[in-house]
Scaffold this active site. Structure first.
Site, PDB file in Angstrom:
ATOM      1  CG  ASP A  16      27.381  26.357  36.084  1.00 55.90           C
ATOM      2  OD1 ASP A  16      28.154  27.242  37.000  1.00 55.90           O
ATOM      3  OD2 ASP A  16      27.089  25.639  34.725  1.00 55.90           O
ATOM      4  NE  ARG A  20      24.496  30.966  35.116  1.00 55.68           N
ATOM      5  CZ  ARG A  20      24.633  29.706  34.490  1.00 55.68           C
ATOM      6  NH1 ARG A  20      23.739  29.367  33.390  1.00 55.68           N
ATOM      7  NH2 ARG A  20      25.170  29.144  34.641  1.00 55.68           N
ATOM      8  NE  ARG A  29      31.501  35.443  39.007  1.00 56.67           N
ATOM      9  CZ  ARG A  29      30.610  34.366  38.078  1.00 56.67           C
ATOM     10  NH1 ARG A  29      29.741  34.357  37.446  1.00 56.67           N
ATOM     11  NH2 ARG A  29      31.367  32.997  38.376  1.00 56.67           N
ATOM     12  CG  HIS A  33      31.703  31.330  44.600  1.00 59.26           C
ATOM     13  ND1 HIS A  33      31.051  30.455  42.952  1.00 59.26           N
ATOM     14  CD2 HIS A  33      32.382  31.768  44.023  1.00 59.26           C
ATOM     15  CE1 HIS A  33      31.726  30.669  42.277  1.00 59.26           C
ATOM     16  NE2 HIS A  33      32.159  31.576  41.968  1.00 59.26           N
ATOM     17  CB  SER A  61      37.528  22.930  36.681  1.00 64.20           C
ATOM     18  OG  SER A  61      36.894  24.894  35.755  1.00 64.20           O
ATOM     19  CG  ASN A  64      36.422  26.879  37.421  1.00 68.91           C
ATOM     20  OD1 ASN A  64      36.348  26.021  38.075  1.00 68.91           O
ATOM     21  ND2 ASN A  64      35.714  27.357  35.929  1.00 68.91           N
ATOM     22  CD1 TRP A  65      43.643  26.689  37.142  1.00 69.65           C
ATOM     23  CD2 TRP A  65      44.064  27.818  39.090  1.00 69.65           C
ATOM     24  NE1 TRP A  65      43.390  25.863  38.302  1.00 69.65           N
ATOM     25  CE2 TRP A  65      44.208  26.413  39.568  1.00 69.65           C
ATOM     26  CE3 TRP A  65      43.703  28.699  39.894  1.00 69.65           C
ATOM     27  CZ2 TRP A  65      44.304  26.246  40.503  1.00 69.65           C
ATOM     28  CZ3 TRP A  65      44.290  28.889  41.434  1.00 69.65           C
ATOM     29  CH2 TRP A  65      44.631  27.426  41.860  1.00 69.65           C
ATOM     30  NE  ARG A  67      34.961  30.736  36.993  1.00 69.53           N
ATOM     31  CZ  ARG A  67      33.839  30.304  36.976  1.00 69.53           C
ATOM     32  NH1 ARG A  67      33.138  30.749  38.289  1.00 69.53           N
ATOM     33  NH2 ARG A  67      33.306  29.691  36.384  1.00 69.53           N
ATOM     34  NE  ARG A 185      29.021  24.402  29.285  1.00 71.49           N
ATOM     35  CZ  ARG A 185      28.613  25.686  28.973  1.00 71.49           C
ATOM     36  NH1 ARG A 185      28.073  25.949  27.821  1.00 71.49           N
ATOM     37  NH2 ARG A 185      28.536  26.543  29.401  1.00 71.49           N
ATOM     38  CB  SER A 187      32.236  21.707  32.365  1.00 70.61           C
ATOM     39  OG  SER A 187      31.476  22.964  31.267  1.00 70.61           O
TER      40      SER A 187
HETATM   41  C1  IPE Z   1      31.908  23.794  35.730  1.00 74.21           C
HETATM   42  O1  IPE Z   1      31.682  24.838  35.133  1.00 74.21           O
HETATM   43  C2  IPE Z   1      32.642  24.236  37.195  1.00 74.21           C
HETATM   44  C3  IPE Z   1      32.291  23.643  38.312  1.00 74.21           C
HETATM   45  C4  IPE Z   1      31.283  23.476  38.583  1.00 74.21           C
HETATM   46  C5  IPE Z   1      33.470  23.389  39.348  1.00 74.21           C
HETATM   47  P1  IPE Z   1      32.096  25.829  34.759  1.00 74.21           P
HETATM   48  O2  IPE Z   1      30.911  27.318  34.504  1.00 74.21           O
HETATM   49  O3  IPE Z   1      33.311  27.052  35.242  1.00 74.21           O
HETATM   50  O4  IPE Z   1      31.800  25.491  33.039  1.00 74.21           O
HETATM   51  P2  IPE Z   1      31.551  25.735  31.671  1.00 74.21           P
HETATM   52  O5  IPE Z   1      32.827  27.056  32.318  1.00 74.21           O
HETATM   53  O6  IPE Z   1      30.507  26.791  31.619  1.00 74.21           O
HETATM   54  O7  IPE Z   1      31.399  25.136  30.806  1.00 74.21           O
HETATM   55  C1  IPE Z   2      29.422  27.179  39.918  1.00 76.84           C
HETATM   56  O1  IPE Z   2      29.189  28.608  39.926  1.00 76.84           O
HETATM   57  C2  IPE Z   2      30.834  27.265  41.244  1.00 76.84           C
HETATM   58  C3  IPE Z   2      32.408  27.349  39.988  1.00 76.84           C
HETATM   59  C4  IPE Z   2      32.412  27.068  38.860  1.00 76.84           C
HETATM   60  C5  IPE Z   2      32.739  27.546  40.977  1.00 76.84           C
HETATM   61  P1  IPE Z   2      29.673  29.767  38.678  1.00 76.84           P
HETATM   62  O2  IPE Z   2      30.478  30.325  38.719  1.00 76.84           O
HETATM   63  O3  IPE Z   2      30.383  28.884  37.182  1.00 76.84           O
HETATM   64  O4  IPE Z   2      28.281  30.632  37.895  1.00 76.84           O
HETATM   65  P2  IPE Z   2      28.416  31.039  37.016  1.00 76.84           P
HETATM   66  O5  IPE Z   2      27.955  30.297  35.354  1.00 76.84           O
HETATM   67  O6  IPE Z   2      28.589  32.104  36.581  1.00 76.84           O
HETATM   68  O7  IPE Z   2      26.295  30.903  37.229  1.00 76.84           O
HETATM   69 MG    MG Z   3      29.520  28.801  35.578  1.00 79.59          MG
END
Ligand code: IPE
Ligand code: IPE
Ligand code: MG
Length: 232
Positions: A16, A20, A29, A33, A61, A64-65, A67, A185, A187
């Site tokens: 995660d 950020r 963003r 990745h 996850s 994550n759809w 987004r 958490r 998640s």
């Molecule tokens: C969890 O991270 C999913 C992955 C790392 C692939 P998220 O960033 O999606 O989780 P939440 O929304 O903060 O709980």
């Molecule tokens: C984790 O990083 C990658 C995925 C969930 C695909 P994030 O994209 O959730 O990063 P933050 O939480 O927005 O910083």
């Molecule tokens: Mg995240």
């Protein structure tokens, strides 16, 4: 009975903080990745060196759809290009790739890249990396229960039967789950398997992770006393 842990046999990582990491640098963003993939390679090599046998990475996850279309499609393209593009890396370091998640709901190019990579790396033995893609712990449990019901109409399900109905039943349950970016958490990650997993949360954003973070995790794991409901 208490166990004496050395390193986790199976480590789960909730990667995660990619967004950020990019935001701090005024980058899109997607740049986070891309950088996160470099961290994944550093981490997997050190995990193998530490003697970790199995490592599950939470890649995408079932939630994550939600987004933006642009971010989701970037992630899908990245998956295809890195599954293919990093094949030499997997082969060089003996990394076997497996996947878990609702794979048949992914774009067909992603499904094909997964199939080819799993097949090409099937004989690698140094470490098994399991990519959790379109993964949800609740979805996985529901699908396993439905499979069981279809095959055993009228029967009630036991814990052992559910374990066997889950994907990758031959792979040991996760011993430790760690998460980057200071979120505390799960998640929807490995909900069934995590019943007795050790948990640890780290502040560092995922793209900044390197070998020292894996060493820190192994050190933390050695401090834990696993009791599985018994007495030490
Ligand atoms: C969890 O991270 C999913 C992955 C790392 C692939 P998220 O960033 O999606 O989780 P939440 O929304 O903060 O709980
Ligand atoms: C984790 O990083 C990658 C995925 C969930 C695909 P994030 O994209 O959730 O990063 P933050 O939480 O927005 O910083
Ligand atoms: Mg995240």
């Amino acid at each position: 009975m208490a166990d004496t842990p050395v390193v986790p046999t199976h480590l789960g990582i909730i990667m995660d903080g990619n967004g950020r990491w990019a935001q701090k640098r005024s980058l899109p963003r997607t740049a986070g990745h891309l950088e996160g993939l470099k961290a994944l390679k550093r981490v997997i090599r050190e995990a193998a060196d530490q003697g970790i046998g199995y490592i599950t990475f939470y890649v995408f996850s079932t939630e994550n759809w939600k987004r933006s279309e642009q971010e989701v499609s970037y992630l899908m393209h990245l998956l295809v290009s890195k599954l293919h593009g990093e094949l030499a890396f997997y082969q060089k370091y003996g990394i076997r790739i497996l996947v878990r998640g609702k794979i048949d709901a992914l774009p067909v190019q992603v499904q094909q890249a997964i199939e080819q990579t799993v097949d090409a790396t099937r004989n690698n033995t140094t470490i098994t990396a399991i990519l959790a893609i379109n993964y949800g712990g609740r979805d996985e449990i529901c699908r396993a229960v439905n499979d069981f019901i279809a095959q055993n109409p009228g029967k009630s399900i036991s814990e052992d039967a559910l374990c066997s109905a889950m994907p990758l039943p031959q792979i040991p349950c996760v011993d430790m789950i760690v998460r980057s970016a200071n979120e505390k958490r799960l998640s929807n990650f490995l909900l069934w398997d995590s019943a007795y997993a050790e948990l640890a949360f780290y502040e560092k954003l995922w793209p900044d992770w390197d070998a020292s973070d894996v060493q820190q995790i192994c050190e933390e794991y050695r401090q834990r006393v696993r009791k599985f409901g018994g007495v030490q």
